[in-house]
Write a protein that holds these residues in place. Structure first.
Motif, mmCIF file in Angstrom:
data_model
loop_
_atom_site.group_PDB
_atom_site.id
_atom_site.type_symbol
_atom_site.label_atom_id
_atom_site.label_comp_id
_atom_site.label_asym_id
_atom_site.label_seq_id
_atom_site.Cartn_x
_atom_site.Cartn_y
_atom_site.Cartn_z
ATOM 1 N N LEU A 20 12.570 3.169 0.463
ATOM 2 C CA LEU A 20 12.009 4.417 0.945
ATOM 3 C C LEU A 20 11.638 4.298 2.408
ATOM 4 O O LEU A 20 11.220 3.229 2.869
ATOM 5 C CB LEU A 20 10.762 4.795 0.140
ATOM 6 N N SER A 21 11.759 5.406 3.123
ATOM 7 C CA SER A 21 11.333 5.472 4.517
ATOM 8 C C SER A 21 10.404 6.648 4.704
ATOM 9 O O SER A 21 10.487 7.637 3.976
ATOM 10 C CB SER A 21 12.540 5.630 5.444
ATOM 11 N N CYS A 22 9.537 6.534 5.685
ATOM 12 C CA CYS A 22 8.621 7.616 6.035
ATOM 13 C C CYS A 22 8.600 7.729 7.551
ATOM 14 O O CYS A 22 8.081 6.844 8.230
ATOM 15 C CB CYS A 22 7.234 7.339 5.490
ATOM 16 N N ALA A 23 9.166 8.809 8.061
ATOM 17 C CA ALA A 23 9.191 9.047 9.497
ATOM 18 C C ALA A 23 7.980 9.870 9.886
ATOM 19 O O ALA A 23 7.735 10.934 9.314
ATOM 20 C CB ALA A 23 10.471 9.775 9.882
ATOM 21 N N ALA A 24 7.231 9.384 10.865
ATOM 22 C CA ALA A 24 6.004 10.034 11.292
ATOM 23 C C ALA A 24 6.159 10.621 12.683
ATOM 24 O O ALA A 24 6.868 10.084 13.534
ATOM 25 C CB ALA A 24 4.860 9.032 11.281
ATOM 26 N N SER A 25 5.453 11.723 12.909
ATOM 27 C CA SER A 25 5.422 12.341 14.224
ATOM 28 C C SER A 25 4.090 13.030 14.415
ATOM 29 O O SER A 25 3.377 13.304 13.435
ATOM 30 C CB SER A 25 6.572 13.343 14.387
ATOM 31 N N GLY A 26 3.741 13.296 15.657
ATOM 32 C CA GLY A 26 2.559 14.069 15.942
ATOM 33 C C GLY A 26 1.288 13.295 16.194
ATOM 34 O O GLY A 26 0.231 13.890 16.393
ATOM 35 N N SER A 27 1.365 11.980 16.144
ATOM 36 C CA SER A 27 0.193 11.178 16.459
ATOM 37 C C SER A 27 0.657 9.806 16.914
ATOM 38 O O SER A 27 1.849 9.486 16.819
ATOM 39 C CB SER A 27 -0.724 11.039 15.247
ATOM 40 N N THR A 28 -0.269 9.002 17.382
ATOM 41 C CA THR A 28 0.073 7.644 17.801
ATOM 42 C C THR A 28 0.191 6.777 16.553
ATOM 43 O O THR A 28 -0.797 6.252 16.036
ATOM 44 C CB THR A 28 -1.001 7.088 18.747
ATOM 45 N N PHE A 29 1.403 6.643 16.076
ATOM 46 C CA PHE A 29 1.669 5.987 14.790
ATOM 47 C C PHE A 29 1.049 4.604 14.730
ATOM 48 O O PHE A 29 0.455 4.226 13.716
ATOM 49 C CB PHE A 29 3.185 5.903 14.599
ATOM 50 N N SER A 30 1.136 3.855 15.798
ATOM 51 C CA SER A 30 0.691 2.465 15.789
ATOM 52 C C SER A 30 -0.822 2.306 15.724
ATOM 53 O O SER A 30 -1.321 1.188 15.608
ATOM 54 C CB SER A 30 1.228 1.743 17.026
ATOM 55 N N SER A 31 -1.563 3.398 15.771
ATOM 56 C CA SER A 31 -3.018 3.334 15.756
ATOM 57 C C SER A 31 -3.619 3.440 14.361
ATOM 58 O O SER A 31 -4.835 3.271 14.200
ATOM 59 C CB SER A 31 -3.613 4.439 16.625
ATOM 60 N N TYR A 32 -2.800 3.726 13.384
ATOM 61 C CA TYR A 32 -3.335 4.049 12.063
ATOM 62 C C TYR A 32 -2.710 3.221 10.949
ATOM 63 O O TYR A 32 -1.519 2.894 10.984
ATOM 64 C CB TYR A 32 -3.082 5.529 11.752
ATOM 65 N N GLY A 33 -3.552 2.943 9.958
ATOM 66 C CA GLY A 33 -3.030 2.349 8.740
ATOM 67 C C GLY A 33 -2.170 3.371 7.996
ATOM 68 O O GLY A 33 -2.357 4.578 8.135
ATOM 69 N N MET A 34 -1.241 2.875 7.224
ATOM 70 C CA MET A 34 -0.346 3.725 6.445
ATOM 71 C C MET A 34 -0.320 3.240 4.996
ATOM 72 O O MET A 34 -0.635 2.080 4.701
ATOM 73 C CB MET A 34 1.073 3.682 7.006
ATOM 74 N N GLY A 35 0.069 4.127 4.110
ATOM 75 C CA GLY A 35 0.130 3.752 2.711
ATOM 76 C C GLY A 35 1.227 4.482 1.961
ATOM 77 O O GLY A 35 1.781 5.472 2.451
ATOM 78 N N TRP A 36 1.530 3.950 0.794
ATOM 79 C CA TRP A 36 2.430 4.616 -0.160
ATOM 80 C C TRP A 36 1.643 4.834 -1.442
ATOM 81 O O TRP A 36 0.976 3.922 -1.930
ATOM 82 C CB TRP A 36 3.654 3.757 -0.456
ATOM 83 N N PHE A 37 1.762 6.030 -1.977
ATOM 84 C CA PHE A 37 1.147 6.392 -3.245
ATOM 85 C C PHE A 37 2.245 6.921 -4.157
ATOM 86 O O PHE A 37 3.337 7.278 -3.706
ATOM 87 C CB PHE A 37 0.090 7.478 -3.041
ATOM 88 N N ARG A 38 1.948 6.996 -5.436
ATOM 89 C CA ARG A 38 2.894 7.604 -6.362
ATOM 90 C C ARG A 38 2.140 8.360 -7.444
ATOM 91 O O ARG A 38 0.973 8.069 -7.734
ATOM 92 C CB ARG A 38 3.812 6.552 -6.999
ATOM 93 N N GLN A 39 2.817 9.341 -8.010
ATOM 94 C CA GLN A 39 2.224 10.120 -9.083
ATOM 95 C C GLN A 39 3.304 10.511 -10.065
ATOM 96 O O GLN A 39 4.307 11.143 -9.688
ATOM 97 C CB GLN A 39 1.516 11.361 -8.545
ATOM 98 N N ALA A 40 3.097 10.141 -11.301
ATOM 99 C CA ALA A 40 4.001 10.514 -12.378
ATOM 100 C C ALA A 40 3.446 11.736 -13.094
ATOM 101 O O ALA A 40 2.231 11.975 -13.056
ATOM 102 C CB ALA A 40 4.154 9.352 -13.354
ATOM 103 N N PRO A 41 4.286 12.521 -13.734
ATOM 104 C CA PRO A 41 3.809 13.711 -14.450
ATOM 105 C C PRO A 41 2.727 13.370 -15.458
ATOM 106 O O PRO A 41 2.866 12.425 -16.250
ATOM 107 C CB PRO A 41 5.068 14.225 -15.152
ATOM 108 N N GLY A 42 1.636 14.111 -15.396
ATOM 109 C CA GLY A 42 0.546 13.892 -16.333
ATOM 110 C C GLY A 42 -0.339 12.705 -16.024
ATOM 111 O O GLY A 42 -1.254 12.398 -16.785
#
Length: 123
Positions: A20-42
Motif C-alpha cells: 500500500l502507498s499513501c501520497a500526502a500533500s498540503g503540509s510538511t510531510f516530514s514533520s509529522y508521524g504517520m500511521g496505517w489503520f484498518r477497519q473490517a465490517p462490523g
C-alpha cells in the motif's frame, strides 16, 4: 489543505503480499508521524502500524508484527505498508493517517485521514 490518497489495495490469496502507498500533500510531510489503520465490517477501527516523522521509530500491532512493514519516503511525501503472509483476517479497509504531532499510537491524535483502500484476502 492536507490530502492523503491511498493506493495499492486489492484481492489476494492467503499467503500472498500487497503493498500500500499513501501520497500526502498540503503540509510538511516530514514533520509529522504517520500511521496505517484498518477497519473490517462490523468491527472497530484498529491501529496497524505507525512511524515517526523521520522514520526511525515504528510500532506494529501484535496481529501484524513480523508480517507487515511500515516505511516512508519524505522526499516523495509518501508512506508505505508492505504486507506479507496475508491472512483472511487481514481483510479490511486500510486507511493512512497523519498525526497531529510526532510519533503516536493513539488514534485520537491523528488529524487527517485518507479515503481508504480495500484489501481482501481469500482463503
Amino acid at each position: 489543505q492536507v490530502q492523503l490518497v491511498e493506493s495499492g489495495g486489492g484481492l489476494v490469496q492467503a499467503g500472498g503480499s500487497l503493498s500500500l502507498s499513501c501520497a500526502a500533500s498540503g503540509s510538511t510531510f516530514s514533520s509529522y508521524g504517520m500511521g496505517w489503520f484498518r477497519q473490517a465490517p462490523g468491527k472497530e477501527r484498529e491501529l496497524v502500524a505507525t512511524i515517526s516523522s523521520a522514520g526511525g521509530r515504528t510500532y506494529y500491532a501484535d496481529s501484524v508484527k513480523g508480517r507487515f512493514t511500515i516505511s516512508r519516503d519524505n522526499a516523495k511525501n509518501t508512506e508505505y505498508l508492505q504486507m506479507n503472509s496475508l491472512k483472511p483476517e487481514d481483510t479490511a479497509g486500510y486507511y493512512c493517517a497523519r498525526a497531529r504531532y510526532g510519533f503516536t499510537t493513539s488514534a485520537s491524535l491523528y488529524s487527517y485521514w485518507g479515503q481508504g483502500t480495500q484489501v481482501t484476502v481469500s482463503s
